[in-house]
Design a protein around this motif. Sequence first.
Motif, PDB file in Angstrom:
ATOM      1  N   SER A 193       0.829  -1.216   0.000  1.00  0.00           N
ATOM      2  CA  SER A 193       0.000   0.000   0.000  1.00  0.00           C
ATOM      3  C   SER A 193       0.858   1.258   0.000  1.00  0.00           C
ATOM      4  CB  SER A 193      -0.935   0.018   1.211  1.00  0.00           C
ATOM      5  OG  SER A 193      -1.896  -1.006   1.101  1.00  0.00           O
ATOM      6  N   PHE A 194       1.966   1.231   0.733  1.00  0.00           N
ATOM      7  CA  PHE A 194       2.856   2.384   0.748  1.00  0.00           C
ATOM      8  C   PHE A 194       3.555   2.551  -0.594  1.00  0.00           C
ATOM      9  CE2 PHE A 194       3.652   2.202   5.642  1.00  0.00           C
ATOM     10  CZ  PHE A 194       2.358   2.623   5.864  1.00  0.00           C
ATOM     11  N   ASP A 195       4.035   1.434  -1.152  1.00  0.00           N
ATOM     12  CA  ASP A 195       4.706   1.494  -2.452  1.00  0.00           C
ATOM     13  C   ASP A 195       3.761   2.028  -3.521  1.00  0.00           C
ATOM     14  OD1 ASP A 195       6.991   0.444  -1.280  1.00  0.00           O
ATOM     15  OD2 ASP A 195       6.550  -1.617  -1.893  1.00  0.00           O
ATOM     16  N   THR A 196       2.512   1.573  -3.493  1.00  0.00           N
ATOM     17  CA  THR A 196       1.527   2.004  -4.486  1.00  0.00           C
ATOM     18  C   THR A 196       1.225   3.497  -4.371  1.00  0.00           C
ATOM     19  OG1 THR A 196       0.540  -0.187  -4.566  1.00  0.00           O
ATOM     20  CG2 THR A 196      -0.827   1.641  -5.321  1.00  0.00           C
ATOM     21  N   THR A 197       1.056   3.994  -3.155  1.00  0.00           N
ATOM     22  CA  THR A 197       0.732   5.415  -3.014  1.00  0.00           C
ATOM     23  C   THR A 197       1.909   6.298  -3.405  1.00  0.00           C
ATOM     24  OG1 THR A 197      -0.406   7.060  -1.663  1.00  0.00           O
ATOM     25  CG2 THR A 197       1.287   5.753  -0.548  1.00  0.00           C
ATOM     26  N   VAL A 198       3.124   5.855  -3.156  1.00  0.00           N
ATOM     27  CA  VAL A 198       4.300   6.613  -3.598  1.00  0.00           C
ATOM     28  C   VAL A 198       4.338   6.636  -5.127  1.00  0.00           C
ATOM     29  CG1 VAL A 198       6.832   6.624  -3.678  1.00  0.00           C
ATOM     30  CG2 VAL A 198       5.647   6.276  -1.501  1.00  0.00           C
ATOM     31  N   GLN A 199       4.076   5.516  -5.774  1.00  0.00           N
ATOM     32  CA  GLN A 199       4.071   5.460  -7.238  1.00  0.00           C
ATOM     33  C   GLN A 199       2.994   6.378  -7.816  1.00  0.00           C
ATOM     34  OE1 GLN A 199       3.571   1.281  -8.019  1.00  0.00           O
ATOM     35  NE2 GLN A 199       5.682   0.798  -7.488  1.00  0.00           N
ATOM     36  N   LYS A 200       1.803   6.361  -7.248  1.00  0.00           N
ATOM     37  CA  LYS A 200       0.707   7.200  -7.736  1.00  0.00           C
ATOM     38  C   LYS A 200       1.025   8.680  -7.532  1.00  0.00           C
ATOM     39  CE  LYS A 200      -3.014   3.838  -7.191  1.00  0.00           C
ATOM     40  NZ  LYS A 200      -4.248   3.514  -6.439  1.00  0.00           N
ATOM     41  N   THR A 201       1.592   9.015  -6.388  1.00  0.00           N
ATOM     42  CA  THR A 201       1.954  10.410  -6.116  1.00  0.00           C
ATOM     43  C   THR A 201       3.033  10.870  -7.088  1.00  0.00           C
ATOM     44  OG1 THR A 201       1.360  10.122  -3.788  1.00  0.00           O
ATOM     45  CG2 THR A 201       2.769  12.011  -4.344  1.00  0.00           C
ATOM     46  N   ASN A 202       4.034  10.030  -7.313  1.00  0.00           N
ATOM     47  CA  ASN A 202       5.080  10.369  -8.284  1.00  0.00           C
ATOM     48  C   ASN A 202       4.501  10.543  -9.682  1.00  0.00           C
ATOM     49  OD1 ASN A 202       7.404  10.632  -6.713  1.00  0.00           O
ATOM     50  ND2 ASN A 202       7.715   8.425  -6.660  1.00  0.00           N
TER      51      ASN A 202
END
Length: 142
Positions: free
Chosen positions: A8-17
């Motif tokens: 979940s953390f990896d996904t939100t960082v990717q989406k934010t980037n």
Amino acid sequence: MAETGYSSFDTTVQKTNRILRQIEETYGWPKERRNQSYAALRAVLHALRDRLTVDETAHLAAQLPMLVRGIYYDGWDPSQVPRKMHRDDFLDHIRREMPYEVEGGAEGVVHTVAKALRLYITDGEWQKVLAEMPKDLAGMLP
């Protein structure tokens, strides 16, 4: 990108980037100017949040990536909203939070950031956001 080990953390960082990259690509900024794309994102999120009702703020937030949702809510005082802002007030809000000069000024920033956010906001929710805005303000949002 470093993995956190928690999907979940990896996904939100990717989406934010992805959102930040879209802003940067629109302006032709290199990744080294990430502070500018972040400032633009934050300024528009806060102006939207402060113009919307508490209920609509929550509905919009529910569609944002988790990390972006944190930026959106940062410093929020629900007892002070909605602030009645028309186009000029809204753009002044952006200028106060965005300390950088950009091509197209504050209105361009609003359009660029809103377009990037639309990757995650449904058409139905976006129509509800626009319905809460005065016509002069809704007219500059994509």
